[in-house]
Design a protein around this motif. Structure first.
Motif, PDB file in Angstrom:
ATOM      1  N   LYS A   3       4.115  -6.260  42.087  1.00 19.07           N
ATOM      2  CA  LYS A   3       2.773  -6.661  42.481  1.00 19.07           C
ATOM      3  C   LYS A   3       1.796  -6.491  41.332  1.00 19.07           C
ATOM      4  CE  LYS A   3       4.431  -4.118  45.649  1.00 19.07           C
ATOM      5  NZ  LYS A   3       4.509  -2.842  46.280  1.00 19.07           N
ATOM      6  N   THR A   4       2.016  -5.409  40.556  1.00 21.63           N
ATOM      7  CA  THR A   4       1.051  -5.127  39.500  1.00 21.63           C
ATOM      8  C   THR A   4       1.753  -4.945  38.157  1.00 21.63           C
ATOM      9  OG1 THR A   4       1.255  -2.870  40.298  1.00 21.63           O
ATOM     10  CG2 THR A   4      -0.792  -4.025  40.815  1.00 21.63           C
ATOM     11  N   PRO A   5       1.908  -6.019  37.401  1.00 23.83           N
ATOM     12  CA  PRO A   5       2.534  -5.863  36.084  1.00 23.83           C
ATOM     13  C   PRO A   5       1.652  -4.973  35.214  1.00 23.83           C
ATOM     14  CG  PRO A   5       2.141  -8.195  36.613  1.00 23.83           C
ATOM     15  CD  PRO A   5       1.447  -7.398  37.639  1.00 23.83           C
ATOM     16  N   ALA A   6       2.296  -4.103  34.451  1.00 25.73           N
ATOM     17  CA  ALA A   6       1.528  -3.139  33.669  1.00 25.73           C
ATOM     18  C   ALA A   6       2.087  -3.042  32.266  1.00 25.73           C
ATOM     19  CB  ALA A   6       1.590  -1.782  34.340  1.00 25.73           C
ATOM     20  N   THR A   7       1.325  -2.331  31.409  1.00 28.98           N
ATOM     21  CA  THR A   7       1.803  -2.053  30.063  1.00 28.98           C
ATOM     22  C   THR A   7       2.292  -0.611  30.036  1.00 28.98           C
ATOM     23  OG1 THR A   7       0.177  -3.574  29.172  1.00 28.98           O
ATOM     24  CG2 THR A   7       1.161  -1.986  27.642  1.00 28.98           C
ATOM     25  N   ILE A   8       3.555  -0.435  29.675  1.00 27.91           N
ATOM     26  CA  ILE A   8       4.139   0.900  29.722  1.00 27.91           C
ATOM     27  C   ILE A   8       4.665   1.289  28.348  1.00 27.91           C
ATOM     28  CG2 ILE A   8       5.964   2.308  30.750  1.00 27.91           C
ATOM     29  CD1 ILE A   8       5.715   0.394  33.211  1.00 27.91           C
ATOM     30  N   ALA A  20      17.695   0.215  27.221  1.00 30.12           N
ATOM     31  CA  ALA A  20      18.086   0.174  28.632  1.00 30.12           C
ATOM     32  C   ALA A  20      16.862   0.259  29.540  1.00 30.12           C
ATOM     33  CB  ALA A  20      19.063   1.320  28.929  1.00 30.12           C
ATOM     34  N   VAL A  21      15.952   1.162  29.203  1.00 33.60           N
ATOM     35  CA  VAL A  21      14.769   1.330  30.040  1.00 33.60           C
ATOM     36  C   VAL A  21      13.852   0.111  29.957  1.00 33.60           C
ATOM     37  CG1 VAL A  21      12.608   2.617  30.178  1.00 33.60           C
ATOM     38  CG2 VAL A  21      14.757   3.832  30.234  1.00 33.60           C
ATOM     39  N   THR A  22      13.809  -0.477  28.784  1.00 30.47           N
ATOM     40  CA  THR A  22      13.016  -1.706  28.641  1.00 30.47           C
ATOM     41  C   THR A  22      13.545  -2.795  29.572  1.00 30.47           C
ATOM     42  OG1 THR A  22      12.535  -1.153  26.335  1.00 30.47           O
ATOM     43  CG2 THR A  22      12.205  -3.435  26.995  1.00 30.47           C
ATOM     44  N   ALA A  23      14.883  -2.879  29.672  1.00 29.33           N
ATOM     45  CA  ALA A  23      15.470  -3.883  30.567  1.00 29.33           C
ATOM     46  C   ALA A  23      15.057  -3.628  32.015  1.00 29.33           C
ATOM     47  CB  ALA A  23      16.998  -3.864  30.441  1.00 29.33           C
ATOM     48  N   ILE A  24      15.040  -2.368  32.399  1.00 29.77           N
ATOM     49  CA  ILE A  24      14.654  -2.034  33.784  1.00 29.77           C
ATOM     50  C   ILE A  24      13.197  -2.422  34.040  1.00 29.77           C
ATOM     51  CG2 ILE A  24      14.307  -0.170  35.452  1.00 29.77           C
ATOM     52  CD1 ILE A  24      16.533   1.393  34.017  1.00 29.77           C
ATOM     53  N   LEU A  25      12.318  -1.997  33.135  1.00 29.86           N
ATOM     54  CA  LEU A  25      10.889  -2.245  33.346  1.00 29.86           C
ATOM     55  C   LEU A  25      10.574  -3.735  33.261  1.00 29.86           C
ATOM     56  CD1 LEU A  25       9.516   0.788  31.302  1.00 29.86           C
ATOM     57  CD2 LEU A  25       9.546   0.537  33.797  1.00 29.86           C
ATOM     58  N   ALA A  26      11.251  -4.412  32.316  1.00 30.27           N
ATOM     59  CA  ALA A  26      10.999  -5.850  32.156  1.00 30.27           C
ATOM     60  C   ALA A  26      11.451  -6.616  33.394  1.00 30.27           C
ATOM     61  CB  ALA A  26      11.716  -6.362  30.907  1.00 30.27           C
ATOM     62  N   SER A  27      12.510  -6.118  34.046  1.00 28.83           N
ATOM     63  CA  SER A  27      13.000  -6.827  35.237  1.00 28.83           C
ATOM     64  C   SER A  27      11.938  -6.843  36.330  1.00 28.83           C
ATOM     65  CB  SER A  27      14.275  -6.157  35.754  1.00 28.83           C
ATOM     66  OG  SER A  27      13.943  -4.992  36.485  1.00 28.83           O
ATOM     67  N   GLY A  29       8.775  -7.112  35.556  1.00 30.45           N
ATOM     68  CA  GLY A  29       7.635  -7.844  35.014  1.00 30.45           C
ATOM     69  C   GLY A  29       6.673  -7.016  34.181  1.00 30.45           C
ATOM     70  N   HIS A  30       7.039  -5.755  33.909  1.00 31.27           N
ATOM     71  CA  HIS A  30       6.147  -4.928  33.105  1.00 31.27           C
ATOM     72  C   HIS A  30       6.302  -5.241  31.630  1.00 31.27           C
ATOM     73  CE1 HIS A  30       5.131  -2.661  36.623  1.00 31.27           C
ATOM     74  NE2 HIS A  30       6.402  -2.296  36.816  1.00 31.27           N
ATOM     75  N   LYS A  31       5.217  -4.993  30.898  1.00 30.71           N
ATOM     76  CA  LYS A  31       5.270  -5.150  29.456  1.00 30.71           C
ATOM     77  C   LYS A  31       5.583  -3.781  28.851  1.00 30.71           C
ATOM     78  CE  LYS A  31       2.464  -6.219  25.466  1.00 30.71           C
ATOM     79  NZ  LYS A  31       1.112  -6.005  24.947  1.00 30.71           N
ATOM     80  N   VAL A  32       6.573  -3.762  27.951  1.00 31.76           N
ATOM     81  CA  VAL A  32       6.987  -2.475  27.393  1.00 31.76           C
ATOM     82  C   VAL A  32       6.640  -2.370  25.913  1.00 31.76           C
ATOM     83  CG1 VAL A  32       8.950  -0.939  26.957  1.00 31.76           C
ATOM     84  CG2 VAL A  32       8.883  -2.322  29.039  1.00 31.76           C
ATOM     85  N   ILE A  33       6.037  -1.236  25.549  1.00 35.60           N
ATOM     86  CA  ILE A  33       5.846  -0.913  24.140  1.00 35.60           C
ATOM     87  C   ILE A  33       6.762   0.270  23.870  1.00 35.60           C
ATOM     88  CG2 ILE A  33       4.199  -0.215  22.368  1.00 35.60           C
ATOM     89  CD1 ILE A  33       1.999  -1.006  24.463  1.00 35.60           C
ATOM     90  N   ASP A  51      -0.854   1.708  30.488  1.00 34.93           N
ATOM     91  CA  ASP A  51      -1.200   2.192  31.827  1.00 34.93           C
ATOM     92  C   ASP A  51      -0.395   3.437  32.193  1.00 34.93           C
ATOM     93  OD1 ASP A  51      -2.941  -0.061  32.461  1.00 34.93           O
ATOM     94  OD2 ASP A  51      -1.080  -1.242  32.402  1.00 34.93           O
ATOM     95  N   LEU A  52       0.737   3.642  31.493  1.00 37.96           N
ATOM     96  CA  LEU A  52       1.628   4.745  31.843  1.00 37.96           C
ATOM     97  C   LEU A  52       2.493   5.065  30.620  1.00 37.96           C
ATOM     98  CD1 LEU A  52       3.015   6.445  34.245  1.00 37.96           C
ATOM     99  CD2 LEU A  52       4.581   4.526  34.448  1.00 37.96           C
TER     100      LEU A  52
END
Lengths: 135, 377
Positions: A3-8, A20-27, A29-33, A51-52
């Protein structure tokens, strides 16, 4: 999709874990740095204002996850990012709770907002992320 | 630079105090003086001197009492007594009470200097040894933490990939590869368990357990474990239950997490080594000085030839043909170490084909530890 894509921001010295974690978060819809250590993480935290933060505890540096978390929660330098929730993600089970405890035996370090054991279950991680973003 | 050694002189004779103070000050010491035992002890409490010189014969609190009190306050403070009647008895009595040395009156400045220099040297060495011991301990603790991190990190990374693959987050996964990854993950989890067990043993060996003892309610621990293990016992078709659950909490002094680990291990074994339709029973009783926990099962039992070895590391008893024995083979070795670190003991008795009883005895808070168990039987 979430519901709320975020930058993590993911701070971990293990490249495989970051991937691996990027794959989880991206699935969801979150943006990963990704940052490979506390120093880089510190710079990204201040520059990108995520955001987190997912933060590993033991990294090959004296300035480890504990120290970074404590700095974010207490130091003037991080005043702008103070409210960013921090989620410890660590395989160092038995000391994870011990060092940020405020009770006896604790070292008086500031506690993270939550913590997860490695390896993380994808659904657990996404649920926690969702909960923090809802706040 | 180290601070000047701080010496306290306690003597009711003013001239003695003054001359001692002068000599010591010339040696580079910081000196305080007290005219009687009471004010001397107050200074000891408030300012923790490195050394105390005390006259044995004073009105009010005598020198021997001062010695006793100083030793109680801080045994690292070195004490030297001054005695007017240089009797062997008085000196022996003072040394018995922890004095480092004695000065018979009258003494020369050189004698005082020599004895105080030696006493301070002795304190210095003792403090240094203590600091080294602490440092060594810290180093050992850190080594375990580091080794633990180095061993676990690669496994965790692989497990993390498996989690991602199994969740389909790296693309769809067909049934065969999924099953293989699933199995690979289980093997990896087994290896992780082995590493964790091994590190637990290393930690217990270092005495890392007994540092933070609290009152633990054994009854509550067993309540929790019976509930936790009930799905497993249902799966094995066994009944897992209390016999005569105590009406009151039963407390021992211990480390809750590790005592829980011991009882979980024993109860878990009792369930999985049971026969279908068997029973596992937990009993808690109090015997003189200790709390006794008994876990009995109606399982396959342990053959006599295995009995001497079941608490050994990596010793495993096969459950019979066609069954694969899981676990690291360290569970009971860990249990034994944990119980013994608590000053208790663990015993086993078994009749092959009928069942096994594990008995854990833990000293009640404040009672003496038990001698280690004889060979099980």
């Amino acid at each position: 999709m979430t519901k709320t894509p975020a930058t993590i921001l993911v701070i971990d010295d293990d490249p495989d874990f970051r991937l691996a974690v990027t794959a989880i978060l991206a699935s969801a819809g979150h943006k990963v740095i990704a940052a490979s250590g506390p120093e880089e993480g510190k710079a990204r935290l201040l520059a990108d204002r995520p955001d987190l933060v997912l933060l590993d505890i033991m990294m090959d540096s004296l300035f480890d996850g504990y120290a970074l978390c404590h700095a974010v929660k207490t130091s003037e330098e991080f005043a702008a990012a103070r409210e960013t929730p921090i989620l410890f993600v660590s395989a160092v089970k038995d000391i994870a709770g011990a060092r940020f405890g405020f009770g006896e035996g604790g070292e008086g370090l500031s506690a993270p907002d939550d913590y997860l054991d490695k390896p993380v279950k994808p659904e657990d991680l996404l649920a926690r992320v969702e909960r923090f973003l809802a706040k | 630079m180290a601070a000047a050694p701080y010496v306290l002189v306690v003597d009711d004779e003013e001239s003695m105090r003054d001359s001692c103070a002068q000599i010591l000050a010339k040696m580079g010491c910081r000196v305080e003086a007290a005219a009687d035992g009471e004010s001397g002890l107050r200074l000891v409490r408030e300012s923790r001197p490195d050394a105390v010189i005390v006259d044995l014969k004073m009105p009010g609190i005598g020198g021997l009492e001062v010695l006793d009190e100083v030793r109680l306050l801080d045994p690292r403070i070195v004490t030297v007594v001054i005695t007017g009647y240089a009797t062997v008895d008085a000196a022996v009595e003072a040394m018995k009470r922890g004095a480092y040395d004695f000065l018979p009156k009258p003494f020369t400045p050189d004698e005082l200097r020599l004895i105080i220099a030696r006493a301070l040297e002795r304190r210095h060495l003792a403090l240094e040894a203590e600091a080294l011991r602490r440092e060594k301990k810290l180093l050992e603790d850190n080594v375990i933490t580091l080794v633990s991190h180095q061993l676990r990190s690669p496994l965790v990374a692989v497990q993390q990939y498996f989690e991602v693959l199994l969740a389909g987050m790296a693309g769809p996964l067909e049934e065969k590869p999924r099953e293989m990854i699933q199995r690979a993950g289980e093997r990896l989890a087994g290896l992780m368990g082995l590493i964790n067990d091994w590190l637990d043993l290393a930690r217990i060996d270092q005495g890392g357990l007994v540092r933070k003892l609290k009152l633990v309610d054994v009854r509550a621990v067993i309540d929790k474990l019976l509930e936790f293990l009930s799905p497993l016992s249902a799966e094995h078709g066994a009944v897992l239950a209390w016999v005569d659950r105590p009406e009151q909490p039963v407390t021992v002094l211990g480390d809750e997490a590790s005592l829980e680990q011991v009882l979980a291990n024993i109860l878990h074994n009792a369930v999985v080594y049971n026969k279908p339709g068997g029973r596992v029973e937990a009993r808690v009783g109090e015997e003189e000085g200790y709390v006794k926990v008994e876990v009995s099962d109606t399982g396959i039992g342990i053959a006599a030839e295995h009995m001497p070895f079941i608490f050994d590391q990596f010793y495993r008893v096969s459950r019979g043909e066609g069954t694969k024995t899981k676990g690291s083979g360290l569970g009971l070795a860990i249990a034994k170490k944990i119980v013994e670190a608590h000053g208790g003991r663990i015993d086993v008795s078994s009749v092959p084909g009928e069942g096994t009883v594990f008995t854990v005895r833990l000293p009640k808070a404040g009672s003496d530890p038990l001698p280690p168990a004889d060979s099980p039987g």
